[in-house]
Write a protein that holds these residues in place. Structure first.
Motif, PDB file in Angstrom:
ATOM      1  N   SER A 189      -1.726   9.030  -3.106  1.00 32.67           N
ATOM      2  CA  SER A 189      -2.325   9.294  -4.416  1.00 32.67           C
ATOM      3  C   SER A 189      -3.758   8.776  -4.451  1.00 32.67           C
ATOM      4  CB  SER A 189      -1.495   8.633  -5.526  1.00 32.67           C
ATOM      5  OG  SER A 189      -0.156   9.069  -5.494  1.00 32.67           O
ATOM      6  N   PRO A 190      -4.722   9.586  -4.018  1.00 33.57           N
ATOM      7  CA  PRO A 190      -6.114   9.123  -3.971  1.00 33.57           C
ATOM      8  C   PRO A 190      -6.744   8.891  -5.336  1.00 33.57           C
ATOM      9  CG  PRO A 190      -5.990  11.457  -3.457  1.00 33.57           C
ATOM     10  CD  PRO A 190      -4.581  10.965  -3.522  1.00 33.57           C
ATOM     11  N   ASP A 191      -6.129   9.390  -6.402  1.00 35.75           N
ATOM     12  CA  ASP A 191      -6.719   9.254  -7.731  1.00 35.75           C
ATOM     13  C   ASP A 191      -6.431   7.907  -8.386  1.00 35.75           C
ATOM     14  OD1 ASP A 191      -7.775  11.802  -7.570  1.00 35.75           O
ATOM     15  OD2 ASP A 191      -6.008  12.750  -8.468  1.00 35.75           O
ATOM     16  N   VAL A 201      -2.020  -3.440  -4.500  1.00 37.61           N
ATOM     17  CA  VAL A 201      -0.946  -3.959  -5.346  1.00 37.61           C
ATOM     18  C   VAL A 201       0.334  -3.153  -5.125  1.00 37.61           C
ATOM     19  CG1 VAL A 201      -0.173  -4.288  -7.720  1.00 37.61           C
ATOM     20  CG2 VAL A 201      -2.522  -4.871  -7.090  1.00 37.61           C
ATOM     21  N   LEU A 202       0.209  -1.838  -5.097  1.00 38.68           N
ATOM     22  CA  LEU A 202       1.381  -0.976  -4.987  1.00 38.68           C
ATOM     23  C   LEU A 202       1.881  -0.844  -3.552  1.00 38.68           C
ATOM     24  CD1 LEU A 202       0.305   1.835  -7.482  1.00 38.68           C
ATOM     25  CD2 LEU A 202       1.824  -0.099  -7.904  1.00 38.68           C
ATOM     26  N   GLN A 203       0.958  -0.780  -2.587  1.00 32.72           N
ATOM     27  CA  GLN A 203       1.399  -0.595  -1.206  1.00 32.72           C
ATOM     28  C   GLN A 203       1.992  -1.862  -0.597  1.00 32.72           C
ATOM     29  OE1 GLN A 203      -0.955   1.709   1.566  1.00 32.72           O
ATOM     30  NE2 GLN A 203      -2.101   2.687  -0.090  1.00 32.72           N
ATOM     31  N   SER A 259      -5.691   5.465   0.238  1.00 37.81           N
ATOM     32  CA  SER A 259      -4.665   6.497   0.376  1.00 37.81           C
ATOM     33  C   SER A 259      -4.847   7.213   1.705  1.00 37.81           C
ATOM     34  CB  SER A 259      -4.775   7.499  -0.773  1.00 37.81           C
ATOM     35  OG  SER A 259      -6.000   8.218  -0.688  1.00 37.81           O
ATOM     36  N   ALA A 260      -3.854   8.000   2.086  1.00 39.15           N
ATOM     37  CA  ALA A 260      -3.943   8.752   3.335  1.00 39.15           C
ATOM     38  C   ALA A 260      -5.119   9.715   3.311  1.00 39.15           C
ATOM     39  CB  ALA A 260      -2.638   9.511   3.566  1.00 39.15           C
ATOM     40  N   GLN A 261      -5.330  10.358   2.172  1.00 36.87           N
ATOM     41  CA  GLN A 261      -6.437  11.310   2.069  1.00 36.87           C
ATOM     42  C   GLN A 261      -7.780  10.623   2.248  1.00 36.87           C
ATOM     43  OE1 GLN A 261      -3.805  11.007   0.145  1.00 36.87           O
ATOM     44  NE2 GLN A 261      -3.116  12.946  -0.751  1.00 36.87           N
ATOM     45  N   GLU A 262      -7.906   9.397   1.719  1.00 41.78           N
ATOM     46  CA  GLU A 262      -9.158   8.655   1.872  1.00 41.78           C
ATOM     47  C   GLU A 262      -9.381   8.209   3.315  1.00 41.78           C
ATOM     48  OE1 GLU A 262      -9.868   6.398  -2.327  1.00 41.78           O
ATOM     49  OE2 GLU A 262      -7.995   5.948  -1.276  1.00 41.78           O
ATOM     50  N   LEU A 263      -8.309   8.156   4.089  1.00 36.84           N
ATOM     51  CA  LEU A 263      -8.426   7.814   5.503  1.00 36.84           C
ATOM     52  C   LEU A 263      -8.573   9.050   6.372  1.00 36.84           C
ATOM     53  CD1 LEU A 263      -5.793   4.928   5.774  1.00 36.84           C
ATOM     54  CD2 LEU A 263      -8.274   4.742   5.686  1.00 36.84           C
ATOM     55  N   ALA A 271       2.689   9.132   4.143  1.00 33.56           N
ATOM     56  CA  ALA A 271       4.052   8.712   3.814  1.00 33.56           C
ATOM     57  C   ALA A 271       4.764   8.143   5.038  1.00 33.56           C
ATOM     58  CB  ALA A 271       4.823   9.898   3.238  1.00 33.56           C
ATOM     59  N   VAL A 272       4.615   8.826   6.169  1.00 34.57           N
ATOM     60  CA  VAL A 272       5.257   8.364   7.402  1.00 34.57           C
ATOM     61  C   VAL A 272       4.685   7.017   7.838  1.00 34.57           C
ATOM     62  CG1 VAL A 272       5.545   8.850   9.868  1.00 34.57           C
ATOM     63  CG2 VAL A 272       5.869  10.681   8.186  1.00 34.57           C
TER      64      VAL A 272
END
Length: 387
Positions: A189-191, A201-203, A259-263, A271-272
């Motif tokens: 969730s990049p947003d 915090v969430l990860q 997020s994955a998209q930011e990477l 997710a994986v």
């Protein structure tokens, strides 16, 4: 006439007894590290040396990891050690935080300790870091923003949020799977944005919830000889895997701040990776705990000052970059230089955890701030009874 029935007034328990029954320590090191209530220990009211030892060793690894970061571009071995340590050092810290937060609720005294031991140090050090960067990095535009944690202060705001949610995790049926699902959703969730470092915090949330779910017997299980023996090939395999992965992946995955998209990858890979890293972190953290001494050692007392070491070493870690130490001294990038940097980092953070340093900086890490809180009527009543 009926005689009045005898009345028995209930005497309030002494405040001191209540405090000793539920003594808490505010954070990852204010008086001891990422904690909430005293751990079960061999003697009632005494500290369990295992947790103090674990906190000290974890904070040493944190400091060493920061010292390796400037070396990773030119050394594949340094990158491998960096990735391996980053897989478990903060998860270990956070699991202990969760374990010590099991008794947290919204009781007044606990909320006060959360404010004085977590929120106040966050405000003070977020401000101090901003001024330090303005001066040391010649960056007058560095903002002072309590919504955008800089460098190490993310852990304080994360701990503040995690601990406030503790009662929720204690009533849901499957807390760990739910926390893992939240971490996976956050990683794709990049947003979410950068406010309060919510990605971290969430990860990192599953490790805190895992700590909430652990009991003393779980730590005893990983201390078994069989686990200690198995941890050696597991750590060796982790190092080999990290050495292979060093030129093939970015270490930013281990920070859990993007997020994955930011990477630059797809959501399903994010997710994986989140699930895979969670599994690897839990295994290596268990291996780390298996080697933590359970008896008192020379460094046990330093476990009570890990927040001091954590926050204060940040000035040295960032200063070394701002002042170009790793650029000016090429020998630091040699094998002997890398060993020297590692030893220096361990020595510096050890010194910052010592009682004299704690005494000097207690005003910032463990302020009492009695003036800021309303007096509890029950405390007044106890004072009248005791007098």
């Amino acid at each position: 006439m009926f005689s009045a029935a005898p009345t028995h007034r209930r005497v309030l328990p002494p405040a001191r007894a209540a405090a000793e029954t539920d003594r808490t320590e505010a954070t990852a090191g204010t008086s001891g590290g990422p904690e909430g209530a005293e751990p079960p220990s061999p003697k009632a009211g005494s500290r369990n040396p295992f947790f103090d030892n674990a906190k000290y060793l974890a904070i040493v690894l944190v400091a060493m990891g920061h010292s390796w970061e400037p070396l990773t571009d030119g050394s594949r071995a340094a990158e491998a050690f960096y990735m391996t340590v980053y897989t478990f050092h903060m998860p270990a810290f956070i699991i202990i935080s969760g374990y010590f937060s099991r008794s947290f609720d919204m009781r007044k005294d606990r909320l006060q300790r959360l404010v004085t031991g977590v929120a106040v140090p966050y405000v003070l050090f977020e401000t101090a870091y901003a001024f330090f960067k303005r001066w040391a990095d010649n960056d007058p535009g560095q903002p002072i923003s309590l919504l955008d944690p800089w460098f190490l202060t993310w852990f304080l705001i994360a701990l503040f949020i995690w601990r406030l949610t503790t009662p929720l995790w204690q009533i849901v049926r499957w807390p760990i799977p739910l926390a893992v699902a939240i971490a996976v959703l956050a990683s794709v969730s990049p947003d979410i944005g950068d406010d309060l470092d919510l990605q971290r915090v969430l990860q990192f949330l599953p490790f805190f919830v895992l700590g909430l779910s652990l009991r003393a017997e779980h730590f005893a299980m990983v201390q078994r000889r069989a686990v200690r023996i198995a941890s050696v090939p597991l750590f060796a395999a982790a190092l080999v895997m990290a050495y292979w992965a060093a030129p093939r992946m970015t270490s930013a995955w281990f920070y859990h701040r993007d997020s994955a998209q930011e990477l630059g990858t797809t959501w399903w890979i994010g997710a994986v990776m989140t699930l895979a890293l969670f599994g690897c972190s839990v295994v290596l953290t268990a291996c780390f705990f298996s080697w933590v001494p359970t008896r008192r050692t020379w460094f046990t007392v330093l476990g009570a000052g890990t927040l001091y070491g954590y926050l204060l070493h940040g000035f040295v870690a960032k200063g070394s970059r701002f002042w170009g130490w790793f650029d000016d001294y090429a020998w630091l990038h040699t094998p002997l230089g890398e060993i020297a940097v590692t030893l220096i980092a361990g020595a510096v953070v050890t010194a910052l955890c010592t009682p004299p340093v704690r005494k000097v900086f207690r005003f910032a890490m463990e302020p009492t701030m009695a003036w800021a809180f309303r007096k509890d009527p029950a405390d007044t009543a106890r004072a009248r009874v005791s007098s």
